[in-house]
Design a protein around this motif. Structure first.
Motif, PDB file in Angstrom:
ATOM      1  N   GLY A   1       0.572  -1.479   0.425  1.00  0.00           N
ATOM      2  CA  GLY A   1       0.106  -0.253  -0.065  1.00  0.00           C
ATOM      3  C   GLY A   1       1.545   1.019  -0.384  1.00  0.00           C
ATOM      4  N   ALA A   2       1.921   1.401  -0.791  1.00  0.00           N
ATOM      5  CA  ALA A   2       2.565   2.647  -0.522  1.00  0.00           C
ATOM      6  C   ALA A   2       3.542   2.017  -2.121  1.00  0.00           C
ATOM      7  CB  ALA A   2       3.840   2.237   0.601  1.00  0.00           C
ATOM      8  N   ALA A   3       3.732   4.153  -2.579  1.00  0.00           N
ATOM      9  CA  ALA A   3       4.562   3.978  -3.539  1.00  0.00           C
ATOM     10  C   ALA A   3       5.369   5.527  -3.466  1.00  0.00           C
ATOM     11  CB  ALA A   3       3.865   4.977  -5.079  1.00  0.00           C
ATOM     12  N   LEU A   4       5.937   5.292  -4.489  1.00  0.00           N
ATOM     13  CA  LEU A   4       7.014   5.979  -4.765  1.00  0.00           C
ATOM     14  C   LEU A   4       7.186   6.720  -6.018  1.00  0.00           C
ATOM     15  CD1 LEU A   4      10.600   4.133  -3.230  1.00  0.00           C
ATOM     16  CD2 LEU A   4       9.059   5.706  -2.300  1.00  0.00           C
ATOM     17  N   PHE A   5       7.618   8.404  -6.329  1.00  0.00           N
ATOM     18  CA  PHE A   5       7.280   9.052  -7.213  1.00  0.00           C
ATOM     19  C   PHE A   5       9.081  10.183  -6.987  1.00  0.00           C
ATOM     20  CE2 PHE A   5       6.227  11.975 -10.472  1.00  0.00           C
ATOM     21  CZ  PHE A   5       6.442  11.866 -11.871  1.00  0.00           C
ATOM     22  N   HIS A   6      10.068   9.486  -7.634  1.00  0.00           N
ATOM     23  CA  HIS A   6      11.371  10.790  -7.999  1.00  0.00           C
ATOM     24  C   HIS A   6      11.372   9.893  -6.991  1.00  0.00           C
ATOM     25  CE1 HIS A   6      11.020  13.336 -10.971  1.00  0.00           C
ATOM     26  NE2 HIS A   6       9.995  12.881 -11.321  1.00  0.00           N
ATOM     27  N   ARG A   7      11.284   8.381  -5.869  1.00  0.00           N
ATOM     28  CA  ARG A   7      12.474   8.453  -4.802  1.00  0.00           C
ATOM     29  C   ARG A   7      11.949   9.132  -3.989  1.00  0.00           C
ATOM     30  NH1 ARG A   7      16.988   6.088  -6.414  1.00  0.00           N
ATOM     31  NH2 ARG A   7      16.785   4.980  -8.336  1.00  0.00           N
ATOM     32  N   GLN A   8      10.136   9.717  -3.963  1.00  0.00           N
ATOM     33  CA  GLN A   8       9.876  10.179  -2.455  1.00  0.00           C
ATOM     34  C   GLN A   8       7.962   9.656  -2.471  1.00  0.00           C
ATOM     35  OE1 GLN A   8      10.851  12.967  -1.082  1.00  0.00           O
ATOM     36  NE2 GLN A   8      13.342  12.057  -1.698  1.00  0.00           N
ATOM     37  N   PRO A   9       7.933   9.282  -1.474  1.00  0.00           N
ATOM     38  CA  PRO A   9       7.472   8.400  -0.876  1.00  0.00           C
ATOM     39  C   PRO A   9       5.127   9.652  -1.486  1.00  0.00           C
ATOM     40  CG  PRO A   9       7.495   9.414   1.529  1.00  0.00           C
ATOM     41  CD  PRO A   9       8.509   9.415   0.145  1.00  0.00           C
ATOM     42  N   LEU A  10       4.590   8.775  -1.581  1.00  0.00           N
ATOM     43  CA  LEU A  10       3.334   9.331  -2.288  1.00  0.00           C
ATOM     44  C   LEU A  10       2.703   9.332  -0.802  1.00  0.00           C
ATOM     45  CD1 LEU A  10       2.768   8.535  -5.606  1.00  0.00           C
ATOM     46  CD2 LEU A  10       4.023  10.393  -4.582  1.00  0.00           C
ATOM     47  N   ASP A  11       1.522  10.918  -0.584  1.00  0.00           N
ATOM     48  CA  ASP A  11       1.162  10.775   0.477  1.00  0.00           C
ATOM     49  C   ASP A  11      -0.971  10.470  -0.185  1.00  0.00           C
ATOM     50  OD1 ASP A  11      -0.322  10.871   3.320  1.00  0.00           O
ATOM     51  OD2 ASP A  11       0.175  12.861   3.612  1.00  0.00           O
ATOM     52  N   LEU A  12      -1.127   9.001   0.076  1.00  0.00           N
ATOM     53  CA  LEU A  12      -2.161   9.064   0.074  1.00  0.00           C
ATOM     54  C   LEU A  12      -3.924   8.328   0.301  1.00  0.00           C
ATOM     55  CD1 LEU A  12      -1.539   8.035  -4.412  1.00  0.00           C
ATOM     56  CD2 LEU A  12      -2.494  10.288  -2.922  1.00  0.00           C
ATOM     57  N   GLU A  13      -4.751   8.716   1.063  1.00  0.00           N
ATOM     58  CA  GLU A  13      -4.921   7.566   1.604  1.00  0.00           C
ATOM     59  C   GLU A  13      -5.144   6.420   0.178  1.00  0.00           C
ATOM     60  OE1 GLU A  13      -9.138   9.609   2.600  1.00  0.00           O
ATOM     61  OE2 GLU A  13      -8.078  12.143   2.071  1.00  0.00           O
ATOM     62  N   PRO A  14      -5.871   5.510   0.912  1.00  0.00           N
ATOM     63  CA  PRO A  14      -6.137   4.382   0.963  1.00  0.00           C
ATOM     64  C   PRO A  14      -6.942   3.639  -0.580  1.00  0.00           C
ATOM     65  CG  PRO A  14      -6.450   4.548   2.933  1.00  0.00           C
ATOM     66  CD  PRO A  14      -6.332   5.079   2.325  1.00  0.00           C
ATOM     67  N   ARG A  15      -7.872   4.799  -0.416  1.00  0.00           N
ATOM     68  CA  ARG A  15      -9.339   4.600  -1.702  1.00  0.00           C
ATOM     69  C   ARG A  15      -8.109   5.192  -2.833  1.00  0.00           C
ATOM     70  NH1 ARG A  15     -11.873   8.509   2.324  1.00  0.00           N
ATOM     71  NH2 ARG A  15     -11.970  10.202   2.164  1.00  0.00           N
ATOM     72  N   HIS A  16      -7.257   6.036  -3.101  1.00  0.00           N
ATOM     73  CA  HIS A  16      -6.942   7.127  -3.807  1.00  0.00           C
ATOM     74  C   HIS A  16      -5.406   6.483  -3.850  1.00  0.00           C
ATOM     75  CE1 HIS A  16      -9.672  10.127  -2.493  1.00  0.00           C
ATOM     76  NE2 HIS A  16      -9.019  10.601  -2.038  1.00  0.00           N
ATOM     77  N   PHE A  17      -5.059   5.803  -3.397  1.00  0.00           N
ATOM     78  CA  PHE A  17      -3.787   4.568  -3.765  1.00  0.00           C
ATOM     79  C   PHE A  17      -4.684   3.349  -5.115  1.00  0.00           C
ATOM     80  CE2 PHE A  17      -1.847   0.820  -3.402  1.00  0.00           C
ATOM     81  CZ  PHE A  17      -0.418   1.061  -2.982  1.00  0.00           C
TER      82      PHE A  17
END
Length: 318
Positions: free
Chosen positions: A215-231
């Motif tokens: 349940g995690a994602a990175l963009f440009h090696r930075q974590p994305l702060d997203l709620e579960p439904r948006h993830f």
């Protein structure tokens, strides 16, 4: 160079020898508070005062055998290095989580995993890692690392044979040296910079990396702060981005929202647009761009769908 850094390097070099080398107290006195910190962390232990070795001038031969050179006039005290305590300190300093520290053998420690790691890396501290045992150890760790990717951390750099190194690459098991990862600014012992250690080399620094399981994602090696439904919406977009079409119908994204555990009622169509807005904002923040910069990270399709505007070679969904 800080005392913590210098003493950490000394400790790692001694740790990767057979047997683990003891250190004379006289050699460590100059480190002051750093020496006290290493002792407090349990990494250095005095030998028993009555130990005969405390009265001897000793050394080690090429094969690791103990050589007693003679009796000293006043004697001196020796400190042994605790392998497990070194691993525990490295885990604390790096902020690793997951299952507790585990000693798998006298050479291998399971340190833990970075919290929310999209790469699902599991770090192992391995001493005496050689051409003769590298593949056996690496494959054993891969076998026990269900759902994670083992990263082998050796105390110092290892000069492995070309064929061994290639086999490890094929197995997807990176080997990194702790001594090269020491944080030069840290005021604590054995602080390793593990954030980018063991990341697959083929992934570019501006990639979008999504770990659906964690349940995690990175963009440009930075974590994305997203709620579960948006993830969940991002996962659907990411999977489709690896195809030639790349477009996900809005109805399909609505279904993803409905599956999310944090969705307390049947979502409406406008909530898809809200999710897309949240994803765009998170991607811009990670990339360090503003809302009015050129180009979109997610575009609207004329047929009512959405598509990630990121090259498919830069999108990874695990």
């Amino acid at each position: 160079m800080s005392s913590h850094l210098h003493l950490s390097r000394l400790l790692l070099r001694q740790l990767d020898r057979h047997p683990i080398r003891a250190l004379p107290e006289a050699e460590l006195a100059s480190y002051g508070e750093a020496f006290a910190d290493f002792r407090q962390a349990g990494m250095l232990h005095y030998r028993r005062p009555e130990d005969d070795l405390d009265l001897c001038r000793t050394g080690f031969g090429d094969n690791g055998e103990l050589i007693v050179e003679g009796i000293t006039a006043g004697g001196h005290r020796w400190l042994d290095i605790d392998f497990s305590a070194v691993g525990a300190q490295a885990r604390r300093a790096a902020g690793l989580a997951g299952p507790p520290l585990e000693r798998l053998s006298d050479r291998v420690l399971h340190l833990g995993q970075p919290p929310g790691d999209v790469h699902r890396r599991a770090f192992y501290l391995v001493r005496l890692f050689t051409n003769a045992n590298a593949l056996d150890i690496a494959l054993a760790l891969k076998g026990r690392s269900s759902g994670t990717r083992p990263v082998i951390v050796t105390p110092v750099a290892r000069d492995l044979a070309l064929d061994v190194g290639r086999r490890l690459e094929l197995e997807g098991i990176p080997v990194v040296a702790a001594i090269g990862l020491l944080d030069e600014e840290a005021a604590v012992p054995v602080a390793l910079r593990l954030t980018e250690a063991g990341i697959p080399q083929e992934r570019p620094p501006d990639a979008l990396e999504i770990d659906e399981h964690a349940g995690a994602a990175l963009f440009h090696r930075q974590p994305l702060d997203l709620e579960p439904r948006h993830f969940r919406v991002l996962v659907a977009l990411g999977r489709e981005a690896s195809t030639d079409c790349g477009i996900v119908p809005a109805d399909a994204l609505l279904e993803e929202l409905a599956k999310s555990k944090d969705q307390d009622r049947q979502p409406q169509q406008e909530q898809v647009a809200v999710s897309i807005s949240r994803i765009r904002a998170a991607l811009r923040t990670a990339a360090g761009t503003s809302a009015d910069s050129e180009g979109q990270t997610v575009r609207n399709d004329r047929q009512g769908g959405y598509a990630l505007m990121i090259e498919k070679r830069r999108v990874f969904v695990d």
